[in-house]
Motif scaffolding. Structure first.
Motif, PDB file in Angstrom:
ATOM      1  N   ILE A  37      -2.105   3.050 -12.316  1.00  0.00           N
ATOM      2  CA  ILE A  37      -1.197   3.370 -11.213  1.00  0.00           C
ATOM      3  C   ILE A  37      -0.589   2.100 -10.616  1.00  0.00           C
ATOM      4  CG2 ILE A  37      -3.011   3.440  -9.440  1.00  0.00           C
ATOM      5  CD1 ILE A  37       0.208   5.623  -9.698  1.00  0.00           C
ATOM      6  N   HIS A  38      -1.359   1.001 -10.581  1.00  0.00           N
ATOM      7  CA  HIS A  38      -0.786  -0.264 -10.099  1.00  0.00           C
ATOM      8  C   HIS A  38       0.326  -0.730 -11.034  1.00  0.00           C
ATOM      9  CE1 HIS A  38      -3.278  -1.225  -6.635  1.00  0.00           C
ATOM     10  NE2 HIS A  38      -4.350  -0.834  -7.305  1.00  0.00           N
ATOM     11  N   ARG A  39       0.123  -0.540 -12.330  1.00  0.00           N
ATOM     12  CA  ARG A  39       1.133  -0.959 -13.311  1.00  0.00           C
ATOM     13  C   ARG A  39       2.411  -0.125 -13.170  1.00  0.00           C
ATOM     14  NH1 ARG A  39      -2.023  -0.815 -17.162  1.00  0.00           N
ATOM     15  NH2 ARG A  39      -1.571   1.225 -18.094  1.00  0.00           N
ATOM     16  N   VAL A  40       2.257   1.172 -12.992  1.00  0.00           N
ATOM     17  CA  VAL A  40       3.425   2.034 -12.835  1.00  0.00           C
ATOM     18  C   VAL A  40       4.199   1.668 -11.569  1.00  0.00           C
ATOM     19  CG1 VAL A  40       4.205   4.414 -12.455  1.00  0.00           C
ATOM     20  CG2 VAL A  40       2.435   3.955 -14.149  1.00  0.00           C
ATOM     21  N   ILE A  41       3.488   1.395 -10.490  1.00  0.00           N
ATOM     22  CA  ILE A  41       4.157   1.025  -9.237  1.00  0.00           C
ATOM     23  C   ILE A  41       4.905  -0.290  -9.406  1.00  0.00           C
ATOM     24  CG2 ILE A  41       3.766   0.275  -6.858  1.00  0.00           C
ATOM     25  CD1 ILE A  41       1.540   2.394  -6.703  1.00  0.00           C
ATOM     26  N   ARG A  42       4.309  -1.262 -10.100  1.00  0.00           N
ATOM     27  CA  ARG A  42       4.999  -2.537 -10.331  1.00  0.00           C
ATOM     28  C   ARG A  42       6.280  -2.324 -11.142  1.00  0.00           C
ATOM     29  NH1 ARG A  42      -0.217  -4.522 -11.343  1.00  0.00           N
ATOM     30  NH2 ARG A  42       0.174  -4.454 -13.597  1.00  0.00           N
ATOM     31  N   TRP A  43       6.184  -1.528 -12.187  1.00  0.00           N
ATOM     32  CA  TRP A  43       7.359  -1.253 -13.004  1.00  0.00           C
ATOM     33  C   TRP A  43       8.436  -0.531 -12.201  1.00  0.00           C
ATOM     34  CZ3 TRP A  43       9.391  -2.709 -17.499  1.00  0.00           C
ATOM     35  CH2 TRP A  43       8.568  -3.353 -18.416  1.00  0.00           C
ATOM     36  N   GLU A  81       5.932  10.476 -10.968  1.00  0.00           N
ATOM     37  CA  GLU A  81       4.618   9.944 -11.346  1.00  0.00           C
ATOM     38  C   GLU A  81       3.890   9.282 -10.183  1.00  0.00           C
ATOM     39  OE1 GLU A  81       1.657   8.932 -14.451  1.00  0.00           O
ATOM     40  OE2 GLU A  81       2.642  10.589 -13.439  1.00  0.00           O
ATOM     41  N   ILE A  82       4.650   8.784  -9.207  1.00  0.00           N
ATOM     42  CA  ILE A  82       3.994   8.094  -8.093  1.00  0.00           C
ATOM     43  C   ILE A  82       3.902   9.005  -6.870  1.00  0.00           C
ATOM     44  CG2 ILE A  82       4.003   6.053  -6.619  1.00  0.00           C
ATOM     45  CD1 ILE A  82       5.659   4.640  -8.808  1.00  0.00           C
ATOM     46  N   GLY A  83       5.031   9.287  -6.217  1.00  0.00           N
ATOM     47  CA  GLY A  83       4.995  10.027  -4.954  1.00  0.00           C
ATOM     48  C   GLY A  83       4.284  11.363  -5.032  1.00  0.00           C
ATOM     49  N   ILE A  99      -2.068   3.140  -1.328  1.00  0.00           N
ATOM     50  CA  ILE A  99      -1.840   4.155  -2.371  1.00  0.00           C
ATOM     51  C   ILE A  99      -2.747   5.335  -2.052  1.00  0.00           C
ATOM     52  CG2 ILE A  99      -1.679   4.586  -4.853  1.00  0.00           C
ATOM     53  CD1 ILE A  99      -1.750   1.584  -5.315  1.00  0.00           C
ATOM     54  N   HIS A 100      -2.437   6.023  -0.974  1.00  0.00           N
ATOM     55  CA  HIS A 100      -3.319   7.076  -0.469  1.00  0.00           C
ATOM     56  C   HIS A 100      -2.470   8.236   0.027  1.00  0.00           C
ATOM     57  CE1 HIS A 100      -6.591   8.961   1.852  1.00  0.00           C
ATOM     58  NE2 HIS A 100      -7.401   8.240   1.105  1.00  0.00           N
ATOM     59  N   SER A 101      -2.993   9.442  -0.133  1.00  0.00           N
ATOM     60  CA  SER A 101      -2.232  10.644   0.235  1.00  0.00           C
ATOM     61  C   SER A 101      -1.911  10.707   1.726  1.00  0.00           C
ATOM     62  CB  SER A 101      -3.011  11.902  -0.179  1.00  0.00           C
ATOM     63  OG  SER A 101      -4.250  11.979   0.509  1.00  0.00           O
ATOM     64  N   ASP A 107      10.392   8.404  -1.539  1.00  0.00           N
ATOM     65  CA  ASP A 107      11.834   8.173  -1.486  1.00  0.00           C
ATOM     66  C   ASP A 107      12.539   9.506  -1.680  1.00  0.00           C
ATOM     67  OD1 ASP A 107      14.343   6.938  -1.531  1.00  0.00           O
ATOM     68  OD2 ASP A 107      14.267   6.654  -3.704  1.00  0.00           O
ATOM     69  N   ASN A 108      12.533  10.317  -0.638  1.00  0.00           N
ATOM     70  CA  ASN A 108      12.980  11.701  -0.734  1.00  0.00           C
ATOM     71  C   ASN A 108      13.218  12.206   0.687  1.00  0.00           C
ATOM     72  OD1 ASN A 108      12.675  14.713  -1.040  1.00  0.00           O
ATOM     73  ND2 ASN A 108      12.226  14.139  -3.163  1.00  0.00           N
ATOM     74  N   VAL A 109      14.160  13.132   0.872  1.00  0.00           N
ATOM     75  CA  VAL A 109      14.453  13.590   2.233  1.00  0.00           C
ATOM     76  C   VAL A 109      13.395  14.553   2.772  1.00  0.00           C
ATOM     77  CG1 VAL A 109      16.944  13.277   1.954  1.00  0.00           C
ATOM     78  CG2 VAL A 109      15.927  15.523   1.498  1.00  0.00           C
TER      79      VAL A 109
END
Length: 368
Positions: A37-43, A81-83, A99-101, A107-109
């Protein structure tokens, strides 16, 4: 395929097997999952920075196309995959406050707290139950013959196309429960509070995408604004497509409220299995869907990390074969075609049909 052949013992066995699978994966979570998940967030953040940097020269067509495409991919990754998955609590076990619920705002209205109620609680508790799960047609579409027909459904192919383009706004309004507002059974104070929060979130998103970043690009203001709008529409259409293909294609079942009476955990598991559909694809495709291409596994275990769904999918499919249950899956083109066929077919009047009974012999509730 009906579930009438399942016995009380079958439901209890399914519950034990799926509980054991969940426990096995939960016990194995660790460093490789956190690294993922850290890798996906960095990308994702790198793609967003790169896309917005390219749009500083958005008056040049190659820069506009490259920047818009890169920003679209970044927004899809953040949304899917993230939000979506972070707010499901899939990564809460890491105890990382970033990175917690409870802290993530996507990034959404749609405000995160409202989405978590309408999606995590309502949808995942009452999956595909007509009258309980507002995701069945999103309150504006008829997607099954069990839903009574009304003339207002006639233009639903066009309505669905518009919904796809502006899907984030449909999601934002979801927790308002428009049906209750129309019936006058809502709490006016609560509705106003939710609308204020939605308004704040829309202003924040519009300020970022349609004011701040276009202004930063100087004379490219209008082309950057158009690029940001396009990226949001691309993200919306993609999210709508994946979500609809996981819930409405083919023989995916919907259920009447009576199905909930005395429902055990084993029966809940079976409702998730028969009320969901997967989409076949490779690793990159699954990443871009937020692993919601494994919708069956996600509905069974919504708070397990998404990177584990591909790993457990063969075992879930084997369980379905063992108990003679359907495992709905197909290519993206097949699932899209099937879903749109339903949208067109059920815009027209059609006979109601009864959902199959959940079991010939219902099991006794399992003690906690």
């Amino acid at each position: 395929m009906s579930t009438e052949h399942l016995t009380a013992a079958d439901y209890a066995a399914i519950e034990r097997e799926l509980d054991a699978l969940r426990d096995e994966i939960t016990a194995d979570l660790g460093e490789r999952d956190a690294a993922y998940i850290h890798r996906v967030i960095r990308w994702q953040r790198g793609l967003e920075i790169g896309g917005r940097a390219l749009l500083m020269a958005s008056s040049l067509p190659p820069a506009w196309l490259a920047g818009t495409a890169t920003l679209s991919v970044a927004k899809i990754l953040e949304n899917m995959e993230i939000g979506h998955n972070v707010m499901h609590g899939q990564w809460d076990w890491m105890r990382d406050p970033k990175i917690h619920s409870t802290t993530w705002e996507w990034d959404n209205v749609s405000p995160a707290e409202q989405w978590k109620h309408s999606h995590n609680f309502v949808h995942h508790t009452y999956t595909n139950v007509i009258g309980k799960d507002n995701d069945v047609g999103y309150g504006i579409l008829r997607v099954a013959p069990e839903q009574p027909w009304h003339w207002a459904y006639l233009p639903q192919p066009l309505v669905n196309a518009v919904l796809a383009m502006f899907f984030e706004y449909g999601v934002a309004l979801h927790d308002l429960e428009i049906d209750k507002i129309c019936e006058g059974t809502n709490d006016p104070d609560e509705t106003r509070a939710k609308l204020r929060e939605i308004g704040r979130k829309i202003r924040r998103q519009w300020g970022k995408d349609y004011l701040a970043f276009p202004l930063l690009s100087g004379p490219q203001f209008m082309t950057t604004l158009a690029a940001n709008f396009t990226a949001n529409v691309v993200r919306n259409v993609w999210a709508h497509t994946i979500i609809f293909c996981g819930h409405f294609p083919g023989d995916v079942e919907v259920f009447e409220e009576e199905r909930l009476d005395g429902e055990t955990k084993g029966e809940w598991y079976v409702r998730q299995l028969t009320g969901s559909a997967n989409i076949a694809g490779g690793r990159l495709f699954h990443l871009m869907t937020g692993n919601l291409s494994h919708q069956i596994e996600h509905h069974l275990f919504p708070d397990l990390p998404s990177n584990r769904y591909a790993e457990i999918a063969p075992r879930v499919r084997a369980l379905c074969e063992k108990y003679d249950l359907p495992y709905h899956t197909g290519s993206l083109s097949r699932q899209v075609t099937s879903t749109w066929k339903k949208i067109f077919r059920y815009a027209l009047p059609g006979p109601r049909r009864s959902s199959p009974a959940p079991a010939a012999t219902r099991p006794e509730p399992v003690a906690a």
